[in-house]
Design a protein around this motif. Structure first.
Motif, PDB file in Angstrom:
ATOM      1  N   MET A   1       0.849  -1.196   0.000  1.00 13.11           N
ATOM      2  CA  MET A   1       0.000   0.000   0.000  1.00 13.11           C
ATOM      3  C   MET A   1       0.881   1.242   0.000  1.00 13.11           C
ATOM      4  O   MET A   1       1.723   1.411   0.880  1.00 13.11           O
ATOM      5  N   ARG A   2       0.668   2.094  -0.999  1.00 20.03           N
ATOM      6  CA  ARG A   2       1.379   3.373  -1.038  1.00 20.03           C
ATOM      7  C   ARG A   2       0.490   4.408  -0.352  1.00 20.03           C
ATOM      8  O   ARG A   2      -0.652   4.615  -0.733  1.00 20.03           O
ATOM      9  N   ILE A   3       1.051   5.071   0.653  1.00 17.69           N
ATOM     10  CA  ILE A   3       0.344   6.142   1.354  1.00 17.69           C
ATOM     11  C   ILE A   3       1.018   7.445   0.945  1.00 17.69           C
ATOM     12  O   ILE A   3       2.223   7.616   1.154  1.00 17.69           O
ATOM     13  N   THR A   4       0.240   8.339   0.338  1.00 12.79           N
ATOM     14  CA  THR A   4       0.767   9.609  -0.158  1.00 12.79           C
ATOM     15  C   THR A   4       0.069  10.758   0.544  1.00 12.79           C
ATOM     16  O   THR A   4      -1.166  10.779   0.625  1.00 12.79           O
ATOM     17  N   VAL A   5       0.833  11.714   1.029  1.00 11.34           N
ATOM     18  CA  VAL A   5       0.261  12.915   1.635  1.00 11.34           C
ATOM     19  C   VAL A   5      -0.128  13.868   0.502  1.00 11.34           C
ATOM     20  O   VAL A   5       0.706  14.234  -0.328  1.00 11.34           O
ATOM     21  N   LEU A   6      -1.404  14.251   0.462  1.00 10.68           N
ATOM     22  CA  LEU A   6      -1.894  15.194  -0.545  1.00 10.68           C
ATOM     23  C   LEU A   6      -1.934  16.623  -0.016  1.00 10.68           C
ATOM     24  O   LEU A   6      -1.864  17.572  -0.784  1.00 10.68           O
ATOM     25  N   SER A   7      -2.082  16.763   1.285  1.00 17.62           N
ATOM     26  CA  SER A   7      -2.185  18.072   1.912  1.00 17.62           C
ATOM     27  C   SER A   7      -1.789  17.902   3.367  1.00 17.62           C
ATOM     28  O   SER A   7      -1.930  16.799   3.913  1.00 17.62           O
ATOM     29  N   PRO A   8      -1.277  18.919   4.008  1.00 22.74           N
ATOM     30  CA  PRO A   8      -1.163  20.314   3.598  1.00 22.74           C
ATOM     31  C   PRO A   8       0.100  20.547   2.773  1.00 22.74           C
ATOM     32  O   PRO A   8       1.019  19.715   2.793  1.00 22.74           O
ATOM     33  N   PRO A   9       0.150  21.676   2.082  1.00 24.00           N
ATOM     34  CA  PRO A   9       1.379  22.010   1.360  1.00 24.00           C
ATOM     35  C   PRO A   9       2.519  22.267   2.351  1.00 24.00           C
ATOM     36  O   PRO A   9       2.279  22.656   3.494  1.00 24.00           O
ATOM     37  N   ALA A  10       3.731  22.037   1.915  1.00 27.07           N
ATOM     38  CA  ALA A  10       4.893  22.191   2.789  1.00 27.07           C
ATOM     39  C   ALA A  10       5.096  23.625   3.254  1.00 27.07           C
ATOM     40  O   ALA A  10       5.693  23.860   4.302  1.00 27.07           O
ATOM     41  N   ASP A  11       4.561  24.590   2.515  1.00 26.17           N
ATOM     42  CA  ASP A  11       4.785  25.999   2.870  1.00 26.17           C
ATOM     43  C   ASP A  11       3.742  26.552   3.836  1.00 26.17           C
ATOM     44  O   ASP A  11       3.695  27.740   4.081  1.00 26.17           O
ATOM     45  N   GLY A  12       2.915  25.679   4.418  1.00 27.96           N
ATOM     46  CA  GLY A  12       1.919  26.146   5.397  1.00 27.96           C
ATOM     47  C   GLY A  12       0.790  26.902   4.735  1.00 27.96           C
ATOM     48  O   GLY A  12       0.279  26.487   3.714  1.00 27.96           O
ATOM     49  N   GLY A  13       0.396  28.001   5.336  1.00 31.99           N
ATOM     50  CA  GLY A  13      -0.655  28.820   4.756  1.00 31.99           C
ATOM     51  C   GLY A  13      -2.044  28.537   5.299  1.00 31.99           C
ATOM     52  O   GLY A  13      -3.030  29.001   4.750  1.00 31.99           O
ATOM     53  N   TRP A  14      -2.173  27.772   6.402  1.00 37.30           N
ATOM     54  CA  TRP A  14      -3.491  27.470   6.951  1.00 37.30           C
ATOM     55  C   TRP A  14      -3.862  28.386   8.107  1.00 37.30           C
ATOM     56  O   TRP A  14      -4.895  28.241   8.716  1.00 37.30           O
ATOM     57  N   GLY A  15      -3.004  29.306   8.442  1.00 36.47           N
ATOM     58  CA  GLY A  15      -3.305  30.250   9.511  1.00 36.47           C
ATOM     59  C   GLY A  15      -3.365  29.567  10.857  1.00 36.47           C
ATOM     60  O   GLY A  15      -2.591  28.661  11.147  1.00 36.47           O
ATOM     61  N   ASP A  16      -4.314  29.981  11.676  1.00 39.00           N
ATOM     62  CA  ASP A  16      -4.442  29.430  13.023  1.00 39.00           C
ATOM     63  C   ASP A  16      -5.412  28.258  13.101  1.00 39.00           C
ATOM     64  O   ASP A  16      -5.631  27.717  14.180  1.00 39.00           O
ATOM     65  N   GLU A  17      -6.028  27.882  11.997  1.00 37.16           N
ATOM     66  CA  GLU A  17      -7.030  26.806  11.996  1.00 37.16           C
ATOM     67  C   GLU A  17      -6.349  25.448  11.825  1.00 37.16           C
ATOM     68  O   GLU A  17      -5.946  25.081  10.725  1.00 37.16           O
ATOM     69  N   LEU A  18      -6.235  24.702  12.933  1.00 38.49           N
ATOM     70  CA  LEU A  18      -5.529  23.427  12.909  1.00 38.49           C
ATOM     71  C   LEU A  18      -6.179  22.403  11.994  1.00 38.49           C
ATOM     72  O   LEU A  18      -5.496  21.558  11.416  1.00 38.49           O
ATOM     73  N   ASN A  19      -7.511  22.450  11.849  1.00 38.66           N
ATOM     74  CA  ASN A  19      -8.174  21.507  10.949  1.00 38.66           C
ATOM     75  C   ASN A  19      -7.662  21.661   9.522  1.00 38.66           C
ATOM     76  O   ASN A  19      -7.573  20.684   8.779  1.00 38.66           O
ATOM     77  N   ASN A  20      -7.319  22.890   9.134  1.00 41.05           N
ATOM     78  CA  ASN A  20      -6.821  23.127   7.774  1.00 41.05           C
ATOM     79  C   ASN A  20      -5.405  22.591   7.578  1.00 41.05           C
ATOM     80  O   ASN A  20      -4.947  22.460   6.443  1.00 41.05           O
ATOM     81  N   ALA A  21      -4.722  22.284   8.659  1.00 45.26           N
ATOM     82  CA  ALA A  21      -3.377  21.713   8.581  1.00 45.26           C
ATOM     83  C   ALA A  21      -3.406  20.187   8.563  1.00 45.26           C
ATOM     84  O   ALA A  21      -2.363  19.545   8.494  1.00 45.26           O
ATOM     85  N   SER A  22      -4.603  19.582   8.603  1.00 44.90           N
ATOM     86  CA  SER A  22      -4.732  18.122   8.673  1.00 44.90           C
ATOM     87  C   SER A  22      -4.034  17.425   7.520  1.00 44.90           C
ATOM     88  O   SER A  22      -4.113  17.865   6.365  1.00 44.90           O
ATOM     89  N   LEU A  23      -3.390  16.307   7.849  1.00 43.26           N
ATOM     90  CA  LEU A  23      -2.809  15.467   6.819  1.00 43.26           C
ATOM     91  C   LEU A  23      -3.936  14.758   6.070  1.00 43.26           C
ATOM     92  O   LEU A  23      -4.786  14.117   6.684  1.00 43.26           O
ATOM     93  N   VAL A  24      -3.951  14.911   4.761  1.00 41.35           N
ATOM     94  CA  VAL A  24      -4.889  14.206   3.886  1.00 41.35           C
ATOM     95  C   VAL A  24      -4.083  13.121   3.192  1.00 41.35           C
ATOM     96  O   VAL A  24      -3.070  13.418   2.539  1.00 41.35           O
ATOM     97  N   LEU A  25      -4.511  11.864   3.355  1.00 39.98           N
ATOM     98  CA  LEU A  25      -3.737  10.727   2.879  1.00 39.98           C
ATOM     99  C   LEU A  25      -4.486   9.959   1.798  1.00 39.98           C
ATOM    100  O   LEU A  25      -5.648   9.607   1.974  1.00 39.98           O
ATOM    101  N   LEU A  26      -3.795   9.685   0.686  1.00 40.45           N
ATOM    102  CA  LEU A  26      -4.312   8.816  -0.365  1.00 40.45           C
ATOM    103  C   LEU A  26      -3.633   7.466  -0.196  1.00 40.45           C
ATOM    104  O   LEU A  26      -2.394   7.378  -0.191  1.00 40.45           O
ATOM    105  N   CYS A  27      -4.440   6.424  -0.025  1.00 36.61           N
ATOM    106  CA  CYS A  27      -3.927   5.070   0.158  1.00 36.61           C
ATOM    107  C   CYS A  27      -4.273   4.262  -1.089  1.00 36.61           C
ATOM    108  O   CYS A  27      -5.436   4.210  -1.491  1.00 36.61           O
ATOM    109  N   GLU A  28      -3.263   3.635  -1.692  1.00 32.83           N
ATOM    110  CA  GLU A  28      -3.458   2.921  -2.950  1.00 32.83           C
ATOM    111  C   GLU A  28      -2.737   1.584  -2.934  1.00 32.83           C
ATOM    112  O   GLU A  28      -1.615   1.490  -2.457  1.00 32.83           O
ATOM    113  N   GLY A  29      -3.400   0.575  -3.504  1.00 35.35           N
ATOM    114  CA  GLY A  29      -2.779  -0.729  -3.658  1.00 35.35           C
ATOM    115  C   GLY A  29      -3.820  -1.786  -3.906  1.00 35.35           C
ATOM    116  O   GLY A  29      -5.001  -1.600  -3.590  1.00 35.35           O
ATOM    117  N   ALA A  30      -3.409  -2.897  -4.495  1.00 37.61           N
ATOM    118  CA  ALA A  30      -4.297  -4.033  -4.763  1.00 37.61           C
ATOM    119  C   ALA A  30      -5.561  -3.605  -5.514  1.00 37.61           C
ATOM    120  O   ALA A  30      -6.639  -4.120  -5.261  1.00 37.61           O
TER     121      ALA A  30
END
Length: 170
Positions: free
Chosen positions: A133-162
């Motif tokens: 299974m390949r797990i890829t981080v789609l978000s957040p971008p490395a340069d930040g930009g979500w301000g003070d809202e921690l939910n906007n900094a959440s790791l979004v993961l795409l899981c692929e395989g089989a």
């Protein structure tokens, strides 16, 4: 199946396949991923979730976590992470580059250090192979930009395989 009150999926992980196991931790998230004998935990519910998570890991025969992920530092996602990391030290630990001032967050950071895990401030483009299974981080971008809202900094993961793809949105 397993007779665990906090486990919604009762199909055992299949040899050579992939599994997503959703743990019922009430208000919060905790997911187990399995691929070819390797395990990952994504989030660890609230502080009251430790027993459910630890029982599930033991019941599924997890001896170590290859990866543990804290999608963002709110207490309903990392509340039991310190307890889990102490019991099942991961090889790699992912979290976003988003600080929080809570004691729960400080406890998690201490547990990551104790675990000896390779700690990564994950961002878009990072990948991890969990078995096949390949797990890829789609978000957040490395340069930040979500301000003070921690939910906007959440790791979004795409899981692929089989031949399967699924998205974990933190």
């Amino acid at each position: 199946g397993l007779d665990l009150p906090g486990v919604r999926q009762e199909l055992p992980p299949q040899e050579g396949g992939m599994s997503l196991i959703v743990l019922d931790v009430g208000q919060g998230d905790s997911l187990l991923l399995h691929s070819e004998g390797q395990w990952a935990l994504v989030d660890a519910g609230t502080a009251d979730s430790a027993e459910v998570i630890l029982q599930a890991l033991e019941a599924y025969g997890v001896d170590r976590l290859s990866l543990a992920v804290a999608t963002h530092p709110h207490a309903d996602h990392i509340g039991s992470m310190a307890a889990v990391l102490d019991a099942f030290p991961p090889g790699t630990f992912w979290m976003p580059d988003a600080d929080h001032t809570s004691q729960t967050y400080a406890d998690m950071l201490d547990a990551v250090e104790r675990s000896g895990a390779d700690a990564v401030l994950a961002a878009a483009g990072d990948t991890f192979m969990l078995g096949s299974m390949r797990i890829t981080v789609l978000s957040p971008p490395a340069d930040g930009g979500w301000g003070d809202e921690l939910n906007n900094a959440s790791l979004v993961l795409l899981c692929e395989g089989a031949g399967v793809r699924f998205l974990l949105t933190g």
